[in-house]
Motif scaffolding. Structure first.
Motif, PDB file in Angstrom:
ATOM      1  N   ALA A 108       0.835  -1.205   0.000  1.00  0.00           N
ATOM      2  CA  ALA A 108       0.000   0.000   0.000  1.00  0.00           C
ATOM      3  C   ALA A 108       0.869   1.255   0.000  1.00  0.00           C
ATOM      4  O   ALA A 108       0.578   2.238  -0.706  1.00  0.00           O
ATOM      5  N   LEU A 109       1.954   1.243   0.778  1.00  0.00           N
ATOM      6  CA  LEU A 109       2.867   2.386   0.793  1.00  0.00           C
ATOM      7  C   LEU A 109       3.598   2.512  -0.539  1.00  0.00           C
ATOM      8  O   LEU A 109       3.836   3.623  -1.021  1.00  0.00           O
ATOM      9  N   ARG A 110       3.950   1.395  -1.129  1.00  0.00           N
ATOM     10  CA  ARG A 110       4.641   1.428  -2.411  1.00  0.00           C
ATOM     11  C   ARG A 110       3.816   2.199  -3.449  1.00  0.00           C
ATOM     12  O   ARG A 110       4.354   3.020  -4.204  1.00  0.00           O
ATOM     13  N   GLN A 111       2.523   1.948  -3.483  1.00  0.00           N
ATOM     14  CA  GLN A 111       1.667   2.652  -4.436  1.00  0.00           C
ATOM     15  C   GLN A 111       1.644   4.149  -4.162  1.00  0.00           C
ATOM     16  O   GLN A 111       1.616   4.966  -5.097  1.00  0.00           O
ATOM     17  N   LYS A 112       1.687   4.531  -2.896  1.00  0.00           N
ATOM     18  CA  LYS A 112       1.681   5.953  -2.559  1.00  0.00           C
ATOM     19  C   LYS A 112       2.997   6.619  -2.959  1.00  0.00           C
ATOM     20  O   LYS A 112       3.026   7.795  -3.330  1.00  0.00           O
ATOM     21  N   TYR A 113       4.108   5.855  -2.873  1.00  0.00           N
ATOM     22  CA  TYR A 113       5.408   6.409  -3.249  1.00  0.00           C
ATOM     23  C   TYR A 113       5.629   6.398  -4.763  1.00  0.00           C
ATOM     24  O   TYR A 113       6.677   6.832  -5.230  1.00  0.00           O
ATOM     25  N   LEU A 114       4.642   5.908  -5.499  1.00  0.00           N
ATOM     26  CA  LEU A 114       4.684   5.959  -6.961  1.00  0.00           C
ATOM     27  C   LEU A 114       3.668   6.947  -7.525  1.00  0.00           C
ATOM     28  O   LEU A 114       3.630   7.183  -8.735  1.00  0.00           O
ATOM     29  N   ALA A 115       2.861   7.536  -6.650  1.00  0.00           N
ATOM     30  CA  ALA A 115       1.746   8.373  -7.094  1.00  0.00           C
ATOM     31  C   ALA A 115       2.225   9.731  -7.592  1.00  0.00           C
ATOM     32  O   ALA A 115       3.250  10.264  -7.152  1.00  0.00           O
TER      33      ALA A 115
ATOM     34  N   ASP B 175      30.478  11.798  -6.987  1.00  0.00           N
ATOM     35  CA  ASP B 175      29.405  10.796  -7.005  1.00  0.00           C
ATOM     36  C   ASP B 175      28.610  10.819  -5.699  1.00  0.00           C
ATOM     37  O   ASP B 175      29.055  10.293  -4.683  1.00  0.00           O
ATOM     38  N   TYR B 176      27.419  11.419  -5.746  1.00  0.00           N
ATOM     39  CA  TYR B 176      26.516  11.409  -4.594  1.00  0.00           C
ATOM     40  C   TYR B 176      25.341  10.470  -4.834  1.00  0.00           C
ATOM     41  O   TYR B 176      24.278  10.652  -4.246  1.00  0.00           O
ATOM     42  N   PHE B 177      25.559   9.483  -5.698  1.00  0.00           N
ATOM     43  CA  PHE B 177      24.550   8.450  -5.908  1.00  0.00           C
ATOM     44  C   PHE B 177      24.997   7.115  -5.322  1.00  0.00           C
ATOM     45  O   PHE B 177      24.261   6.495  -4.556  1.00  0.00           O
ATOM     46  N   SER B 178      26.185   6.680  -5.657  1.00  0.00           N
ATOM     47  CA  SER B 178      26.661   5.383  -5.166  1.00  0.00           C
ATOM     48  C   SER B 178      26.815   5.373  -3.656  1.00  0.00           C
ATOM     49  O   SER B 178      26.560   4.359  -2.999  1.00  0.00           O
ATOM     50  N   LYS B 179      27.235   6.494  -3.079  1.00  0.00           N
ATOM     51  CA  LYS B 179      27.414   6.587  -1.632  1.00  0.00           C
ATOM     52  C   LYS B 179      27.304   8.043  -1.214  1.00  0.00           C
ATOM     53  O   LYS B 179      28.031   8.892  -1.718  1.00  0.00           O
ATOM     54  N   ILE B 180      26.402   8.312  -0.291  1.00  0.00           N
ATOM     55  CA  ILE B 180      26.270   9.680   0.213  1.00  0.00           C
ATOM     56  C   ILE B 180      27.212   9.853   1.395  1.00  0.00           C
ATOM     57  O   ILE B 180      27.723   8.877   1.966  1.00  0.00           O
ATOM     58  N   ASP B 181      27.465  11.096   1.775  1.00  0.00           N
ATOM     59  CA  ASP B 181      28.437  11.371   2.824  1.00  0.00           C
ATOM     60  C   ASP B 181      27.796  11.331   4.208  1.00  0.00           C
ATOM     61  O   ASP B 181      26.644  10.914   4.370  1.00  0.00           O
ATOM     62  N   LEU B 182      28.547  11.782   5.212  1.00  0.00           N
ATOM     63  CA  LEU B 182      28.069  11.819   6.601  1.00  0.00           C
ATOM     64  C   LEU B 182      27.689  13.234   7.017  1.00  0.00           C
ATOM     65  O   LEU B 182      27.762  13.568   8.203  1.00  0.00           O
ATOM     66  N   ASN B 183      27.282  14.047   6.056  1.00  0.00           N
ATOM     67  CA  ASN B 183      26.912  15.430   6.338  1.00  0.00           C
ATOM     68  C   ASN B 183      25.426  15.698   6.191  1.00  0.00           C
ATOM     69  O   ASN B 183      24.986  16.819   6.393  1.00  0.00           O
ATOM     70  N   HIS B 184      24.634  14.694   5.831  1.00  0.00           N
ATOM     71  CA  HIS B 184      23.208  14.866   5.560  1.00  0.00           C
ATOM     72  C   HIS B 184      22.392  14.364   6.756  1.00  0.00           C
ATOM     73  O   HIS B 184      22.250  13.159   6.948  1.00  0.00           O
ATOM     74  N   PHE B 185      21.859  15.279   7.533  1.00  0.00           N
ATOM     75  CA  PHE B 185      21.091  14.988   8.751  1.00  0.00           C
ATOM     76  C   PHE B 185      19.615  15.263   8.460  1.00  0.00           C
ATOM     77  O   PHE B 185      19.212  16.397   8.248  1.00  0.00           O
ATOM     78  N   ALA B 186      18.800  14.213   8.422  1.00  0.00           N
ATOM     79  CA  ALA B 186      17.386  14.334   8.041  1.00  0.00           C
ATOM     80  C   ALA B 186      16.547  14.908   9.171  1.00  0.00           C
ATOM     81  O   ALA B 186      16.612  14.446  10.307  1.00  0.00           O
ATOM     82  N   PHE B 187      15.732  15.918   8.844  1.00  0.00           N
ATOM     83  CA  PHE B 187      14.749  16.480   9.782  1.00  0.00           C
ATOM     84  C   PHE B 187      13.370  15.863   9.567  1.00  0.00           C
ATOM     85  O   PHE B 187      12.677  15.552  10.517  1.00  0.00           O
ATOM     86  N   VAL B 188      12.957  15.740   8.294  1.00  0.00           N
ATOM     87  CA  VAL B 188      11.671  15.110   7.977  1.00  0.00           C
ATOM     88  C   VAL B 188      11.805  14.364   6.656  1.00  0.00           C
ATOM     89  O   VAL B 188      12.671  14.656   5.833  1.00  0.00           O
ATOM     90  N   ARG B 189      10.889  13.392   6.470  1.00  0.00           N
ATOM     91  CA  ARG B 189      10.769  12.690   5.192  1.00  0.00           C
ATOM     92  C   ARG B 189       9.363  12.920   4.663  1.00  0.00           C
ATOM     93  O   ARG B 189       8.385  12.767   5.390  1.00  0.00           O
ATOM     94  N   LYS B 190       9.268  13.294   3.383  1.00  0.00           N
ATOM     95  CA  LYS B 190       7.981  13.538   2.736  1.00  0.00           C
ATOM     96  C   LYS B 190       7.802  12.536   1.603  1.00  0.00           C
ATOM     97  O   LYS B 190       8.590  12.526   0.659  1.00  0.00           O
ATOM     98  N   GLY B 191       6.773  11.727   1.710  1.00  0.00           N
ATOM     99  CA  GLY B 191       6.504  10.760   0.663  1.00  0.00           C
ATOM    100  C   GLY B 191       5.031  10.650   0.367  1.00  0.00           C
ATOM    101  O   GLY B 191       4.604  10.647  -0.781  1.00  0.00           O
ATOM    102  N   ILE B 192       4.226  10.584   1.418  1.00  0.00           N
ATOM    103  CA  ILE B 192       2.773  10.552   1.254  1.00  0.00           C
ATOM    104  C   ILE B 192       2.293  11.897   0.732  1.00  0.00           C
ATOM    105  O   ILE B 192       1.428  11.983  -0.136  1.00  0.00           O
ATOM    106  N   SER B 193       2.869  12.963   1.257  1.00  0.00           N
ATOM    107  CA  SER B 193       2.563  14.322   0.817  1.00  0.00           C
ATOM    108  C   SER B 193       3.854  14.988   0.372  1.00  0.00           C
ATOM    109  O   SER B 193       4.917  14.750   0.951  1.00  0.00           O
ATOM    110  N   SER B 194       3.765  15.845  -0.637  1.00  0.00           N
ATOM    111  CA  SER B 194       4.942  16.592  -1.082  1.00  0.00           C
ATOM    112  C   SER B 194       5.127  17.877  -0.287  1.00  0.00           C
ATOM    113  O   SER B 194       6.125  18.583  -0.502  1.00  0.00           O
TER     114      SER B 194
END
Length: 635
Positions: free
Chosen positions: A297-304, A446-465
Motif C-alpha cells: 500500500a505504501l509502495r503505491q503511494k510512493y509511486l503516485a 558521485d553522490y549516488f553510489s554513496k552519500i556522505d556523513l553530512n546529511h542529517f534528516a529532519f523530515v521525510r515527505k513521501g505521502i505528501s509533497s
C-alpha cells in the motif's frame, strides 16, 4: 598582407579553441576539435591540515601541421586556490586566474610554440586548495571532480595521497585501482576509465555525531481549541536520534507513515506556544537495515503523482523514455542512476533565486522546462517525478547538510531549513539517500553510489509533497535562528527505557468479557524498536495473548488492550496476570467474582426479567391481534 592576416586569424582561432577545449576534469571538453590532444598525470597531496597541494603534469600534442598553441585554459573545481605556478622547459609561465561561479579558470601562456604535427610540450601546473579535503567532526572527507569524456584525452592518471592518521577509509567511490601505505601516507591510484564515470568521494571514518537545538513556534489563530503536531528528526536507516529534552512536554509522540516523529500539543484558542527540542544524532555511512521490505500500500503511494511531483505529466514521461534509452535497464537502481545523472547534468543551480525571502517552489515540470532556474528543491522534485514515472518508489528529505563551501555544495530551501535531497527504495538496500544537487555543483562527485556523513534528516515527505514541515519552517521573524546544528566530539550515548503500567478490572466479572490495558511509555532518549508484548494468566482465557508494540519514540507511549474472561459465570478465584514486554515482566493480581455477588445484581436481574417479560407479552399481543384480524376477514 592577406597571408599575414590569415596567420593572425589562425593564431586567434587556435587561442580561442584551446581556451574552451583543454580543461581539467571539472568542465566539459570540446569533442569536435581534433587539433591537439592531452594527457595528464595528476597528484593530489593532502596535508595534515587538509590543504591539498595539486601537481598536474600535462603533455600537449599537436595533431596537425597547420596550427600551434600559444596558451592553455583549465577550469578547476575549486573557489579557494592559492600558490599557483606553471612551468615548461623554458622556465616559469604566466598564469591568469579568474573566478567563475563554482570553479576557477586558469589561463597559462606558453613560453614556446608547439609547431608541427606530433610535436609535444610537457609542462607542469601547481596550486593549493582548501576545497578538496575537509575535517568534519569525527571524519575526514576528500572530494575530487570527475573528468568529462573527450576524444582528444589520451591519458589520465590520478594519485591521491592522504595522511595515514586520517584513519581507515570507510568508503571510497569509485574503487581505486591500487591502494598502498608508505611513509605515513595512504596512496590511492585512480584510472581514466573510473574517473570518467564519477568524481572521487573518499570518507575516512564510518560515523558522525551532531548536536542540535531546534525551536518551533506554534499558534492557534482559531476560536476553538485545536490539536497540532511538530515533526522531530526521525531515526532512519542512516541515523539514530536521541532527545535530551522536549519542552514543553508533548501529549504524546507518534510515528506517521513516512517514519516521522510527530509531537502533539493541544492549543487553546488564540494561544501561541514555543517548543524547544534538543538532542544528538549519530549518522552512519552504511544502512543498518537487513531484509528491507516495503508495504504494497505504501509502495503505491510512493509511486503516485502529486503536486510538485507530476509523474503522470506527458513531459515527464517523454523525458523518462529519452533518459532510459532504447534498451532501458531492468533493475530499478540502475534506472535511478541514469535519472540521477540526467538531473545533475541538466539542471543548473541559480543562487540568485535565494535572494528572495519567499523562494517559490517550481515543481518537476517547471524545473524541466526552466533548467537554469534550479535550487535544491527543483533537483529533488524533478528526480522524484522521473523516478516515480519509472516505477521507482521515491520521496523527499528535508534537513541539515553541512557544507564548508556553499558555492560547491549549496544550501537552500527556506530560512533555517538548509537542504533538500531525495531517496529511493531499493529491494536489496532499502531506502537509499542520494543528492543530485551536490553532484551537479561539485563537478560530478558521485553522490549516488554513496552519500556522505553530512546529511542529517529532519523530515521525510513521501505521502505528501508538502507535509510535514521541518524544523526551521515555524519562524516568527527573519532574524530568529531556529536551527542550531553542529558537530559533536562527544560519544553518542542513548538508549530506550520502557515503563510499563498495567490496568486491570477489580474485580473482573466471571464469564463476561473483560479488558486489561497495558500502557508502554518510552522514558529514555532513543527510539524503542518494535517488540512483542504478551499476557498470561493461570486460570483465565486470554484472547490474542501476544501483540507487537511497534516502534515507540523517546517521550512517546502506546496503549494495548487484552481481552480476557473466565470459563464459567459462577467462577470465583484470585489470579495473577503477567505482562512481558521485551525482557521486562510485570505481575498484577486479579480477583474474579460471579455476577450475582455484585451489589447491583438484583436490579440488573429484575431489569432483565422485565425486559424478557415485555418482549414475551409484546410478541403474544401481536399474535392475538393478528388472529382477530384474520377472523374478521373470514366473517
Amino acid at each position: 598582407m592577406a597571408i599575414a592576416q590569415k596567420i593572425i586569424f589562425a593564431i586567434l582561432l587556435l587561442s580561442l579553441i584551446l581556451t574552451t577545449k583543454y580543461l581539467l576534469p571539472t568542465t566539459v571538453h570540446a569533442a569536435e576539435e581534433k587539433d591537439f590532444s592531452t594527457s595528464y598525470d595528476v597528484i593530489y597531496d593532502v596535508g595534515a591540515d587538509g590543504i591539498t597541494a595539486v601537481t598536474e603534469k600535462i603533455i600537449l600534442r599537436n595533431l596537425t601541421s597547420q596550427y600551434y598553441a600559444t596558451q592553455f585554459s583549465l577550469n578547476i573545481g575549486s573557489t579557494q586556490i592559492s600558490d599557483i605556478s606553471a612551468s615548461d622547459p623554458g622556465g616559469s609561465m604566466e598564469v591568469k586566474q579568474d573566478l567563475k561561479g563554482t570553479s576557477t579558470k586558469l589561463t597559462v601562456k606558453f613560453n614556446q610554440q608547439i609547431a608541427g604535427k606530433d610535436k609535444t610540450l610537457a609542462w607542469t601546473l601547481k596550486f593549493k586548495s582548501k576545497d578538496f579535503a575537509q575535517h568534519l567532526g569525527k571524519i575526514w572527507e576528500v572530494t575530487l571532480p570527475k573528468i568529462v569524456p573527450d576524444l582528444n584525452l589520451e591519458g589520465y592518471n590520478l594519485v591521491l595521497n592522504v595522511p595515514s592518521n586520517f584513519g581507515e577509509p570507510g568508503s571510497i567511490t569509485p574503487n581505486p585501482k591500487k591502494t598502498e601505505s608508505t611513509s605515513g601516507k595512504t596512496i590511492l591510484t585512480f584510472t581514466k576509465d573510473a574517473l570518467l564515470q564519477s568524481g572521487v568521494l573518499a570518507i575516512f571514518g564510518e560515523t558522525q555525531v551532531f548536536d542540535f537545538n531546534l525551536n518551533y513556534h506554534l499558534k492557534n489563530p482559531g476560536l476553538i481549541p485545536t490539536l497540532t503536531s511538530i515533526a522531530l528528526p526521525p531515526d532512519t536507516e542512516y541515523q539514530d536520534v536521541s532527545f535530551s529534552a522536549i519542552y514543553p512536554k508533548p501529549l504524546n509522540i507518534t510515528l506517521d507513515s513516512d517514519g516521522n516523529y510527530l509531537a502533539w500539543y493541544r492549543l487553546k484558542r488564540a494561544q501561541t506556544l514555543d517548543a524547544v527540542v534538543t538532542g544528538a544524532a549519530k549518522l552512519y555511512l552504511n544502512s543498518r537495515v537487513k531484509n528491507p521490505n516495503l508495504d504494497p500500500a505504501l509502495r503505491q503511494k510512493y509511486l503516485a503523482s502529486s503536486k510538485f511531483w507530476e509523474s503522470n505529466h506527458p513531459a515527464i514521461k517523454s523525458k523518462l523514455v529519452e533518459i532510459l534509452g532504447t534498451n532501458p535497464p531492468t533493475i530499478n537502481f540502475e534506472k535511478a542512476r541514469l535519472i540521477h545523472r540526467f538531473v545533475a547534468n541538466t539542471l543548473k543551480y541559480n543562487p540568485s533565486r535565494l535572494s528572495d525571502s519567499m523562494t517559490k517552489r517550481l515543481g518537476a515540470v517547471t524545473a524541466l522546462n526552466n533548467p537554469t532556474e534550479a535550487v535544491c528543491m527543483e533537483y529533488t522534485d524533478l528526480f522524484i517525478a522521473l523516478a516515480r514515472a519509472g516505477g521507482i518508489p521515491a520521496r523527499e528529505i528535508n534537513g541539515f547538510a553541512f557544507s564548508s563551501n556553499s558555492n560547491l555544495r549549496p544550501l537552500s530551501l527556506q530560512k533555517d531549513v538548509l537542504h533538500s535531497w531525495p531517496e529511493i527504495f531499493d529491494e536489496e538496500k532499502g531506502w537509499v539517500m542520494i543528492d543530485p544537487t551536490w553532484e551537479g555543483t561539485t563537478g560530478g562527485v558521485d553522490y549516488f553510489s554513496k552519500i556522505d556523513l553530512n546529511h542529517f534528516a529532519f523530515v521525510r515527505k513521501g505521502i505528501s509533497s508538502e507535509q510535514p514541515l521541518p524544523a526551521g519552517s515555524y519562524k516568527v521573524s527573519d532574524s530568529s535562528k531556529d536551527v542550531d546544528v553542529h558537530f559533536s566530539d562527544k560519544e553518542f550515548n542513548a538508549k530506550p527505557t520502557l515503563n510499563i503500567a498495567v490496568e486491570t478490572p477489580q474485580p473482573a466479572v466471571a464469564g463476561f468479557p473483560n479488558k486489561i490495558k497495558v500502557r508502554v511509555e518510552n522514558q529514555g532518549n532513543l527510539l524503542a524498536q518494535s517488540s512483542f508484548i504478551s499476557l498470561i494468566a493461570a486460570n483465565l482465557i486470554v484472547l490474542d495473548s501476544v501483540l507487537r508494540t511497534g516502534p515507540i519514540p523517546a517521550f512517546g507511549s502506546s496503549t494495548f488492550e487484552f481481552n480476557i474472561r473466565s470459563k464459567s459465570l459462577l467462577d470465583e478465584f484470585d489470579d495473577v496476570v503477567e505482562v512481558t514486554v521485551g525482557n521486562q515482566k510485570i505481575q498484577k493480581p486479579l480477583n474474579v467474582k460471579p455476577f450475582i455477588v455484585f451489589r447491583n445484581f438484583p436490579f440488573v436481574l429484575f431489569g432483565l426479567i422485565g425486559i424478557v417479560a415485555l418482549i414475551y407479552f409484546g410478541i403474544l399481543g401481536g399474535f392475538i391481534y393478528r388472529r382477530r384480524i384474520l377472523k374478521r376477514k373470514k366473517l
